[in-house]
Design an enzyme around this catalytic site. Structure first.
Site, mmCIF file in Angstrom:
data_model
loop_
_atom_site.group_PDB
_atom_site.id
_atom_site.type_symbol
_atom_site.label_atom_id
_atom_site.label_comp_id
_atom_site.label_asym_id
_atom_site.label_seq_id
_atom_site.Cartn_x
_atom_site.Cartn_y
_atom_site.Cartn_z
ATOM 1 N N ASN A 8 0.875 -1.181 0.000
ATOM 2 C CA ASN A 8 0.000 0.000 0.000
ATOM 3 C C ASN A 8 0.906 1.223 0.000
ATOM 4 O O ASN A 8 1.466 1.591 1.030
ATOM 5 C CB ASN A 8 -0.907 -0.020 1.226
ATOM 6 C CG ASN A 8 -1.889 1.149 1.253
ATOM 7 O OD1 ASN A 8 -1.823 2.054 0.438
ATOM 8 N ND2 ASN A 8 -2.798 1.130 2.215
ATOM 9 N N ARG A 110 -2.629 -1.958 -3.541
ATOM 10 C CA ARG A 110 -3.812 -1.116 -3.388
ATOM 11 C C ARG A 110 -3.677 0.073 -4.328
ATOM 12 O O ARG A 110 -2.657 0.779 -4.321
ATOM 13 C CB ARG A 110 -3.939 -0.614 -1.958
ATOM 14 C CG ARG A 110 -5.145 0.304 -1.767
ATOM 15 C CD ARG A 110 -5.068 1.089 -0.478
ATOM 16 N NE ARG A 110 -6.239 1.953 -0.327
ATOM 17 C CZ ARG A 110 -6.208 3.136 0.264
ATOM 18 N NH1 ARG A 110 -5.081 3.609 0.745
ATOM 19 N NH2 ARG A 110 -7.301 3.855 0.371
ATOM 20 N N HIS A 199 -13.082 2.902 -0.240
ATOM 21 C CA HIS A 199 -13.037 1.907 0.835
ATOM 22 C C HIS A 199 -13.657 0.579 0.390
ATOM 23 O O HIS A 199 -14.145 -0.196 1.212
ATOM 24 C CB HIS A 199 -13.771 2.391 2.098
ATOM 25 C CG HIS A 199 -13.105 3.542 2.791
ATOM 26 N ND1 HIS A 199 -13.812 4.531 3.441
ATOM 27 C CD2 HIS A 199 -11.800 3.875 2.945
ATOM 28 C CE1 HIS A 199 -12.976 5.408 3.957
ATOM 29 N NE2 HIS A 199 -11.745 5.025 3.667
ATOM 30 N N HIS A 227 -17.710 2.214 7.665
ATOM 31 C CA HIS A 227 -16.245 2.215 7.791
ATOM 32 C C HIS A 227 -15.867 3.572 8.378
ATOM 33 O O HIS A 227 -15.858 4.585 7.682
ATOM 34 C CB HIS A 227 -15.587 2.011 6.424
ATOM 35 C CG HIS A 227 -14.085 2.069 6.461
ATOM 36 N ND1 HIS A 227 -13.284 0.957 6.294
ATOM 37 C CD2 HIS A 227 -13.226 3.108 6.637
ATOM 38 C CE1 HIS A 227 -12.016 1.307 6.374
ATOM 39 N NE2 HIS A 227 -11.956 2.613 6.590
ATOM 40 N N GLY A 229 -13.088 5.595 10.125
ATOM 41 C CA GLY A 229 -11.722 5.882 10.549
ATOM 42 C C GLY A 229 -11.519 7.374 10.431
ATOM 43 O O GLY A 229 -12.459 8.158 10.532
ATOM 44 N N ASN A 230 -10.267 7.806 10.244
ATOM 45 C CA ASN A 230 -10.048 9.228 9.980
ATOM 46 C C ASN A 230 -10.764 9.616 8.688
ATOM 47 O O ASN A 230 -11.345 10.694 8.577
ATOM 48 C CB ASN A 230 -8.556 9.526 9.879
ATOM 49 C CG ASN A 230 -8.276 11.009 9.796
ATOM 50 O OD1 ASN A 230 -8.721 11.786 10.640
ATOM 51 N ND2 ASN A 230 -7.553 11.432 8.773
ATOM 52 N N GLY A 231 -10.718 8.724 7.699
ATOM 53 C CA GLY A 231 -11.603 8.803 6.550
ATOM 54 C C GLY A 231 -12.783 7.887 6.837
ATOM 55 O O GLY A 231 -12.616 6.846 7.469
ATOM 56 N N ARG A 260 -11.945 16.050 6.999
ATOM 57 C CA ARG A 260 -12.707 16.311 5.773
ATOM 58 C C ARG A 260 -14.147 16.656 6.116
ATOM 59 O O ARG A 260 -14.743 16.082 7.020
ATOM 60 C CB ARG A 260 -12.675 15.090 4.852
ATOM 61 C CG ARG A 260 -11.316 14.826 4.236
ATOM 62 C CD ARG A 260 -11.327 13.561 3.400
ATOM 63 N NE ARG A 260 -10.338 12.616 3.871
ATOM 64 C CZ ARG A 260 -10.268 11.346 3.481
ATOM 65 N NH1 ARG A 260 -11.150 10.861 2.631
ATOM 66 N NH2 ARG A 260 -9.332 10.552 3.958
ATOM 67 N N MET A 302 -11.197 11.014 17.297
ATOM 68 C CA MET A 302 -12.428 10.824 18.057
ATOM 69 C C MET A 302 -12.161 10.576 19.538
ATOM 70 O O MET A 302 -12.988 10.918 20.396
ATOM 71 C CB MET A 302 -13.245 9.679 17.456
ATOM 72 C CG MET A 302 -14.604 9.447 18.118
ATOM 73 S SD MET A 302 -15.689 10.918 18.105
ATOM 74 C CE MET A 302 -16.209 10.939 16.384
ATOM 75 N N ARG A 303 -11.012 10.002 19.869
ATOM 76 C CA ARG A 303 -10.680 9.810 21.290
ATOM 77 C C ARG A 303 -10.544 11.153 21.997
ATOM 78 O O ARG A 303 -11.024 11.331 23.129
ATOM 79 C CB ARG A 303 -9.392 8.993 21.415
ATOM 80 C CG ARG A 303 -9.549 7.534 20.985
ATOM 81 C CD ARG A 303 -8.211 6.834 20.848
ATOM 82 N NE ARG A 303 -7.421 7.401 19.750
ATOM 83 C CZ ARG A 303 -6.299 6.869 19.286
ATOM 84 N NH1 ARG A 303 -5.824 5.757 19.845
ATOM 85 N NH2 ARG A 303 -5.637 7.434 18.282
ATOM 86 N N GLY A 349 -10.993 2.243 12.731
ATOM 87 C CA GLY A 349 -10.573 2.688 14.059
ATOM 88 C C GLY A 349 -11.676 3.195 14.952
ATOM 89 O O GLY A 349 -11.819 2.769 16.101
ATOM 90 N N VAL A 350 -12.500 4.114 14.454
ATOM 91 C CA VAL A 350 -13.610 4.646 15.252
ATOM 92 C C VAL A 350 -14.714 3.610 15.362
ATOM 93 O O VAL A 350 -15.253 3.357 16.452
ATOM 94 C CB VAL A 350 -14.142 5.951 14.642
ATOM 95 C CG1 VAL A 350 -15.363 6.454 15.414
ATOM 96 C CG2 VAL A 350 -13.052 7.021 14.619
ATOM 97 N N GLU A 403 -8.052 -5.099 5.197
ATOM 98 C CA GLU A 403 -7.952 -4.764 3.781
ATOM 99 C C GLU A 403 -6.789 -5.479 3.107
ATOM 100 O O GLU A 403 -6.870 -5.839 1.932
ATOM 101 C CB GLU A 403 -7.839 -3.248 3.622
ATOM 102 C CG GLU A 403 -9.108 -2.513 4.050
ATOM 103 C CD GLU A 403 -8.986 -1.011 3.974
ATOM 104 O OE1 GLU A 403 -9.234 -0.450 2.903
ATOM 105 O OE2 GLU A 403 -8.635 -0.410 5.006
#
Length: 415
Positions: A8, A110, A199, A227, A229-231, A260, A302-303, A349-350, A403
């Site tokens: 990746n 990827r 994604h 999904h 995550g940060n994205g 974003r 988010m944490r 992640g989130v 992934e």
């Protein structure tokens, strides 16, 4: 043994995994970063980390391997991706596993944007490389870096097939009414303006894993996959096929993300261009790097949002509420598109770690048969787990995404 190397590549880094697909186990993982950065005063430039997964190397008989799970770090100047792959090969040679014993039969890559040209994993040929390069206009931050990784990897592994797995491919099943923007048709066609979705490898992996977990055929299920995550993106999946997804021409559309904006009235950009004298570059930076959670609360993780919200920070509370509002809006929309849902999954992640996000996102879906078990939702775990109650008509799951494994599976399917 069917060993696959998954790569990746980013503009200044690349991640890799070596997988034994006979058991779908990880043999080694690594990260090469700071590619192209000048050497520091100590002489170091790039940094490579390489983790040997000795447990995965244990033979079925005979003595266990002498190497234990360990991470090694290499620091030196890494001017380009070709040099980065040389460092990776050095790490394999010095720390294992041996690429002679565990020789890759293929390398999977990827690639973020396949446009409307690529709808399946594709063996990389010179023509495919040209197409990936041409599609860089749709993903200028991603496709050039993905292609640089492919070119460097082919030099390092010239004797095996290289396969491109596209983030957008899973969403090629979208119907015209789902991917068409309501703008001038000729202009849209001339500039390839449509919704593509992203994604895709994650949404495919999670939806298939969820079907296996609930013990029902994938073809029979209506699913919604978040999904986060940060994205972040959400996809409506029917019978294993994407029927709607939140990201569009780029990964900017849809949900509120770390930095974003997600969905936005296009007139906002016109207003900022006219009144704030912002250029297209300024607007691009604003929407991709200075918006989302960061734009509202000043932090993108988010944490951190959760900690500040619990401490009474009004900006963090607002950021969390806006984030949840958008999740609920898409959940409702996709319930309507699917005419109901059987399984809802959270991943990344989130999605995998933020119990409060999952609880609040699902809190208003009781009318659709969704009922969250608070104790299950709060409990932490590493594998797939159910967070809905026994009486819930809809299965709600946490499904860790993989992934790299999905890319390896797709690579082997065509290599």
């Amino acid at each position: 043994m069917s060993v696959v190397l998954v790569v990746n590549s980013g503009s200044s880094s690349f991640k890799y995994q070596l997988l034994d697909m006979a058991t779908e186990s990880v043999l080694a993982v690594g990260l090469v970063e700071r590619i192209g950065e000048p050497a520091t005063a100590t002489g170091a430039g790039g940094v490579a980390t390489h983790t040997v997964k000795a447990a995965a190397l244990a033979p079925t008989d005979g003595p266990a391997p002498t190497v234990t799970d360990a991470t090694v770090t290499i620091e030196r100047e890494i001017p380009d991706h070709t040099a980065g792959f040389a460092v990776m090969l050095e790490a394999f040679a010095a720390h294992g596993p041996s690429l002679e014993q565990y020789a890759p039969v293929a390398v999977g890559h990827r690639v973020v944007h396949g446009g409307a040209r690529f709808f399946a994993p594709t063996v990389v040929t010179p023509l495919v490389e040209i197409n990936i390069d041409e599609l860089s206009v749709l993903a200028p931050l991603h496709n050039p870096a993905n292609l640089a990784g492919i070119v460097a990897a082919k030099k390092a592994f010239p004797a095996v097939p290289h396969v491109a797995v596209f983030d957008t491919a899973f969403h090629q099943s979208l119907a015209p009414e789902a991917y068409t923007y309501a703008i001038d048709r000729d202009l849209a066609e001339a500039h390839r303006i449509r919704r593509y979705g992203f994604h895709g490898t994650s949404h495919k992996f999670v939806s298939e894993a969820a079907a296996a977990f609930v013990g029902r055929p994938l073809a029979e299920l209506k699913q919604i996959v978040f999904h986060l995550g940060n994205g972040a993106s959400v996809t409506a999946i029917e019978g294993g096929r994407s029927v709607d997804t939140s990201m569009g021409l780029t990964p900017l559309e849809g949900l509120v993300m770390g930095t974003r904006s997600g969905d936005l009235d296009p007139a906002v950009l016109l207003q900022l261009a006219r009144r704030a004298d912002m250029s297209t570059a300024d607007l691009d930076t604003l929407l991709n790097k200075r918006s989302g959670l960061l734009g509202i609360a000043g932090v993108s993780d988010m944490r951190d949002i959760g900690q500040r919200r619990d401490a009474g920070d009004p900006a963090a509370r607002l950021a969390f509420d806006v984030y949840i509002h958008r999740l609920r809006a898409y959940a409702g929309a996709y319930l309507a598109q699917l005419d109901g849902v059987d399984v809802i999954s959270f991943t990344a992640g989130v999605g995998e770690n933020a119990a409060a996000v999952r609880a609040e996102a699902m809190a208003t879906l009781g009318f659709a048969g969704v009922e969250i078990d608070a104790e299950r939702n709060a409990a932490r775990g590493r594998g797939i787990r159910r967070i809905s109650s026994d009486s819930s008509r809809v299965e709600v799951l946490v499904v860790p995404t993989d992934e790299e494994l999905e890319i390896a599976r797709q690579t082997l399917s065509v290599a």
